[in-house]
Design an enzyme around this catalytic site. Structure first.
Site, PDB file in Angstrom:
ATOM      1  N   ARG A 162       0.831  -1.218   0.000  1.00 35.56           N
ATOM      2  CA  ARG A 162       0.000   0.000   0.000  1.00 35.56           C
ATOM      3  C   ARG A 162       0.869   1.273   0.000  1.00 35.56           C
ATOM      4  O   ARG A 162       0.566   2.250   0.681  1.00 35.56           O
ATOM      5  CB  ARG A 162      -0.929   0.057   1.218  1.00 35.56           C
ATOM      6  CG  ARG A 162      -2.004  -0.989   1.238  1.00 35.56           C
ATOM      7  CD  ARG A 162      -3.014  -0.771   0.121  1.00 35.56           C
ATOM      8  NE  ARG A 162      -4.193  -1.597   0.280  1.00 35.56           N
ATOM      9  CZ  ARG A 162      -4.294  -2.859  -0.140  1.00 35.56           C
ATOM     10  NH1 ARG A 162      -3.285  -3.431  -0.757  1.00 35.56           N
ATOM     11  NH2 ARG A 162      -5.417  -3.534   0.044  1.00 35.56           N
ATOM     12  N   SER A 237     -10.729  -0.491   2.947  1.00 36.09           N
ATOM     13  CA  SER A 237      -9.977  -0.617   4.194  1.00 36.09           C
ATOM     14  C   SER A 237      -9.573   0.772   4.681  1.00 36.09           C
ATOM     15  O   SER A 237      -8.953   1.522   3.939  1.00 36.09           O
ATOM     16  CB  SER A 237      -8.696  -1.420   3.982  1.00 36.09           C
ATOM     17  OG  SER A 237      -8.984  -2.684   3.465  1.00 36.09           O
ATOM     18  N   GLU A 333      -4.963   4.098   6.154  1.00 39.82           N
ATOM     19  CA  GLU A 333      -4.619   3.909   4.752  1.00 39.82           C
ATOM     20  C   GLU A 333      -5.222   5.041   3.915  1.00 39.82           C
ATOM     21  O   GLU A 333      -4.665   5.461   2.902  1.00 39.82           O
ATOM     22  CB  GLU A 333      -5.172   2.558   4.286  1.00 39.82           C
ATOM     23  CG  GLU A 333      -4.675   2.139   2.937  1.00 39.82           C
ATOM     24  CD  GLU A 333      -5.626   1.200   2.234  1.00 39.82           C
ATOM     25  OE1 GLU A 333      -6.400   1.681   1.389  1.00 39.82           O
ATOM     26  OE2 GLU A 333      -5.599   0.004   2.523  1.00 39.82           O
TER      27      GLU A 333
END
Ligand code: EPU
Length: 337
Positions: A162, A237, A333
């Site tokens: 990520r 997420s 995130e």
């Protein structure tokens, strides 16, 4: 160019926030024109792709630029290889479907991820055993200082979990214009190792899956546990899965014997969804905000009336309680604006 513009339709959380200025650009010239305007007025910039990885915690006192550059092109480079280039404003899932229709393999495990092609390299989007770094060739970017186009190849992008250069030293310095992927034409590399895919295929009685079968399996899995942003505001997420030292994991295992983890050298990746659920947050709602009942890692705008600040505060409470129980600090995130 619009003034005092509502960004509610442009973020998948569906929160209300106003941009001082807003413009949608369809090509590089329009983009450069917008950049010149922001420079002349000394306005901060906010680039909007699909709006699926941002949380607008307050109004934006600058110029929001919606990137709508469109187009897909391809080049056959070998017996089994094709290079497919998509412009930043192409919707990610539509792009995946386009490739599947042509029987080009490599993107099928990344079906149904919200967002646009142009933002896919920013956080090296990944799901079900594939990350875009696995099929990425390069991307063309506009350097915001020089207004020159530069090419970033795999190495230059410094992809991680990520993560990429665009979230680190390159942050705020480039706009991604188009991305090229290397896909297969016939002999596809079928990836079923991610547990849920195997059982999903088995449920449908499929033994030798095609890339189209994999895509359908991934779509089914995602639809069964991830809320559709068109129906319930969310950004996938909300947190990254934390990576902790092996020793810390072993100490935690003494105390919490069910703790899950995926070892990686001297480190272990622990599923944030598990930590959040075990801290009592799964399905919990405070005011307009909740943790999703099927996937605790996803924070939702439960009533449709949440403010960005409410969602941010909710996420802070989750961070605090996971920290208190497990000593692990979750990292967001989603980009907070
Ligand atoms: N889990 C729980 N409780 C929950 C959620 C998960 O205990 O509420 C446990 C599951 O039982 C499982 C483990 O956590 O053992 C992992 O769960 P899952 O397979 O759902 O994947 P994840 O690690 O929670 C990641 C990505 C997702 C991606 C899936 C599938 C991150 C931050 N998230 O989730 O990406 O779709 O794997 O590959 O890495 C996104 O980035 O927006 C996203 C949805």
């Amino acid at each position: 160019m619009q003034e005092n513009f509502s960004l509610k339709p442009y973020n998948t959380f569906g929160v209300e926030a106003k941009a001082k200025y807003f413009v949608e650009v369809n090509n590089i010239d329009e983009l450069k024109e917008a950049l010149n305007f922001s420079k002349a007025q000394s306005l901060p910039l906010l680039f909007l792709g699909g709006g699926s990885n941002i949380l607008l915690a307050k109004d934006f006192d600058g110029l929001a630029i919606k990137l709508s550059l469109k187009g897909i092109s391809e080049k056959i480079v070998g017996e089994n290889e094709v290079l497919v280039t998509a412009k930043a404003g192409e919707n990610w899932h539509q792009f995946v479907l386009y490739c599947l229709e042509k029987n080009y393999g490599g993107l099928e495990n990344l079906s149904l991820i919200p967002g646009n092609v142009g933002t896919s390299p920013m956080q090296n989007i990944g799901a079900y055993g594939t990350e875009i770094k696995d099929i990425f060739v390069d991307c063309n970017v506009l350097n915001l200082e020089t207004l020159e186009i530069e090419i970033f190849d795999l190495e230059k992008c410094k992809f991680g979990y990520r993560d990429s250069i665009f979230k680190k030293e390159g942050k705020g310095r480039y706009v991604i214009l188009e991305v090229t992927f290397k896909l297969t034409k016939e002999n596809h590399h079928i990836k079923t190792e991610y547990g849920a895919i195997k059982s999903e295929l088995a449920n449908s009685g499929i033994e030798n899956p095609t890339i189209q079968d994999i895509s359908k399996a991934v779509i089914n899995i995602r639809q069964s546990k991830l809320p559709d942003p068109k129906e319930i505001g969310n950004a996938g997420s909300f947190f990254k899965n934390p990576t902790i030292p092996l020793q810390q994991y072993e100490d935690l295992k003494q105390k919490f014997e069910n703790i899950q983890g995926y070892p990686n050298g001297d480190f272990v990746k622990v599923p944030a969804g598990w930590l959040i659920e075990q801290s009592g947050w799964k399905g919990k709602q405070i005011g307009n905000v909740a943790s999703h009942k099927f996937q605790a890692l996803v924070i939702i705008n439960a009533t449709g009336n949440a403010t960005g600040k409410e969602i941010f505060d909710f996420s802070t409470e989750i961070i605090n309680s996971v920290k208190e129980k497990y000593g692990i600090e979750l990292e967001r995130e989603v980009n907070i604006i």
